[in-house]
Scaffold this active site. Structure first.
Site, PDB file in Angstrom:
ATOM      1  N   ASP A  13       0.508  18.324  34.516  1.00  0.00           N
ATOM      2  CA  ASP A  13       0.686  17.653  35.810  1.00  0.00           C
ATOM      3  C   ASP A  13       0.177  16.223  35.630  1.00  0.00           C
ATOM      4  OD1 ASP A  13       1.015  17.275  38.675  1.00  0.00           O
ATOM      5  OD2 ASP A  13      -1.150  17.499  38.888  1.00  0.00           O
ATOM      6  N   SER A  14       0.374  15.401  36.668  1.00  0.00           N
ATOM      7  CA  SER A  14      -0.144  14.037  36.602  1.00  0.00           C
ATOM      8  C   SER A  14      -1.664  14.008  36.791  1.00  0.00           C
ATOM      9  CB  SER A  14       0.509  13.196  37.695  1.00  0.00           C
ATOM     10  OG  SER A  14       0.257  13.782  38.952  1.00  0.00           O
ATOM     11  N   TYR A  45       2.404   9.905  39.536  1.00  0.00           N
ATOM     12  CA  TYR A  45       3.788   9.951  39.081  1.00  0.00           C
ATOM     13  C   TYR A  45       4.745   9.570  40.226  1.00  0.00           C
ATOM     14  CZ  TYR A  45       2.974  12.492  34.627  1.00  0.00           C
ATOM     15  OH  TYR A  45       2.614  12.864  33.356  1.00  0.00           O
ATOM     16  N   GLY A  46       4.306   9.826  41.444  1.00  0.00           N
ATOM     17  CA  GLY A  46       5.187   9.685  42.614  1.00  0.00           C
ATOM     18  C   GLY A  46       5.789   8.306  42.808  1.00  0.00           C
ATOM     19  N   CYS A  76       4.223  20.172  38.220  1.00  0.00           N
ATOM     20  CA  CYS A  76       4.308  18.937  38.995  1.00  0.00           C
ATOM     21  C   CYS A  76       5.748  18.805  39.477  1.00  0.00           C
ATOM     22  CB  CYS A  76       3.940  17.763  38.093  1.00  0.00           C
ATOM     23  SG  CYS A  76       4.277  16.156  38.830  1.00  0.00           S
ATOM     24  N   THR A  78       7.204  16.217  40.882  1.00  0.00           N
ATOM     25  CA  THR A  78       7.793  14.923  40.544  1.00  0.00           C
ATOM     26  C   THR A  78       8.334  14.941  39.118  1.00  0.00           C
ATOM     27  OG1 THR A  78       6.075  13.988  41.962  1.00  0.00           O
ATOM     28  CG2 THR A  78       7.345  12.448  40.639  1.00  0.00           C
ATOM     29  N   CYS A 187       4.650  19.249  46.420  1.00  0.00           N
ATOM     30  CA  CYS A 187       3.794  18.544  45.466  1.00  0.00           C
ATOM     31  C   CYS A 187       2.622  19.472  45.197  1.00  0.00           C
ATOM     32  CB  CYS A 187       3.306  17.223  46.062  1.00  0.00           C
ATOM     33  SG  CYS A 187       2.002  16.422  45.102  1.00  0.00           S
ATOM     34  N   THR A 188       2.291  19.656  43.935  1.00  0.00           N
ATOM     35  CA  THR A 188       1.278  20.662  43.599  1.00  0.00           C
ATOM     36  C   THR A 188      -0.132  20.267  44.045  1.00  0.00           C
ATOM     37  OG1 THR A 188       1.233  19.725  41.366  1.00  0.00           O
ATOM     38  CG2 THR A 188       2.569  21.690  41.705  1.00  0.00           C
TER      39      THR A 188
HETATM   40  N1  DGL Z   1       1.235  16.759  41.683  1.00  0.00           N
HETATM   41  C1  DGL Z   1       2.420  15.968  41.522  1.00  0.00           C
HETATM   42  C2  DGL Z   1       3.642  16.630  42.151  1.00  0.00           C
HETATM   43  O1  DGL Z   1       3.703  17.817  42.174  1.00  0.00           O
HETATM   44  C3  DGL Z   1       2.461  14.548  41.901  1.00  0.00           C
HETATM   45  C4  DGL Z   1       1.439  13.653  42.362  1.00  0.00           C
HETATM   46  C5  DGL Z   1       1.702  12.283  41.781  1.00  0.00           C
HETATM   47  O2  DGL Z   1       1.404  12.106  40.604  1.00  0.00           O
HETATM   48  O3  DGL Z   1       2.234  11.412  42.485  1.00  0.00           O
HETATM   49  O4  DGL Z   1       4.551  16.020  42.587  1.00  0.00           O
END
Ligand code: DGL
Length: 275
Positions: A13-14, A45-46, A76, A78, A187-188
């Site tokens: 994940d990020s 990541y978003g 994740c 994204t 989003c996780t």
């Molecule tokens: N936890 C990530 C997701 O599921 C993203 C959060 C991010 O990095 O913006 O989208």
């Protein structure tokens, strides 16, 4: 490379959001070893572009493969939206992302066929959830709300105060207005503020990815004869690209388990935000 049951399961994940998925995986697959990578130097990541996310997801996956994994979980949304298909094409291990099980569960759950989505900007922009929901039931209306500040607020580790409550109220307002009866937490990171979300969305069913995804991982390994024998307790270890001490502190708070030593790998922030 030959895949064998004794290899670990790679998860990334990020940041700490994917721990909500790892939590379910640890409970459902206690005999397995896990290697979790949090890309904290690249968080969030978003707000990144698809090409950039695809290249980074491949770099992370190749590192995980080098560590010896038999399956990769993209914990994740994204990264799943941007890179799942690419990774499935170029890697020699099964790759499972988080979006399909949630889209399916949401369509099975809604009674009024009005479903809400809370996700990062990149995930909403990809249109992936809309496509998946439509594939299961073309008559379901999806109301999508990008929440650019929510994952960063959670990842910051600051206490959940009135400011974050107000943020949640604001992001959920369009969903209350639309009268959705089911909301996908796309989003996780978001299950970490599930209590706040429940308060802002009374009577609405919230769909998260962990449980469904853990079932899919179990199934995928069982069918390929790659499941470890039960009765033993597997290992788990962590790596991140940013500050390992900060990851350890935040991660153990959210996972409510000790993280042990966190290794720092693939460090360095992205050079520039490209699409
Ligand atoms: N936890 C990530 C997701 O599921 C993203 C959060 C991010 O990095 O913006 O989208």
């Amino acid at each position: 490379m030959e895949l064998t049951a004794d290899l670990a399961i790679g998860v990334f994940d990020s940041g700490v959001g994917g721990l909500t998925v790892l939590d379910e995986l640890l409970a459902r697959l206690p005999a397995e070893d896990f290697l979790y990578f949090g890309d904290t130097a690249w968080f969030p990541y978003g707000e990144k572009g698809d090409d950039q996310l695809r290249a980074r997801a491949e770099e992370i996956s190749r590192w995980l493969l080098g560590q010896g994994v038999k399956l990769i979980v993209i914990a994740c949304n994204t990264a799943t939206a941007a890179a799942a298909e690419h990774l499935q094409r170029v890697l020699e291990v099964p790759v499972i992302g988080v979006m399909t099980p949630e889209a399916h569960a949401a369509v099975l759950t809604t009674r009024n066929r009005r479903v809400g989505l809370l996700a990062t900007e990149a995930t909403v922009r990809s249109g992936s959830y809309a496509r998946m929901v439509r594939a299961h039931d073309a008559g379901v209306e999806l109301v999508s709300v990008p929440c650019p500040l929510l994952a960063p607020a959670i990842q910051s580790g600051d206490p959940f105060d009135e400011r974050i409550m107000e943020m949640v109220r604001e992001y959920t307002a369009p969903l209350r207005e639309a009268g959705v009866d089911t909301v996908i937490l796309g989003c996780t990171h978001y299950p970490m503020v599930e209590r706040l979300l429940r308060r802002s969305l009374p009577g609405v069913t919230l769909i998260t990815s962990g449980e469904e995804l853990a079932r899919e991982v179990h199934d995928s390994l069982r069918r390929r004869d790659l499941l470890r024998a039960t009765g033993t307790e597997g290992d788990y270890r962590f790596a991140c690209s940013g500050d390992p001490a900060a990851f350890r502190e935040l991660g153990s708070r959210f996972l409510q388990m000790p993280l042990g030593v966190v290794e720092q790998v693939l460090g360095g922030a992205p050079e520039r935000a490209v699409g």
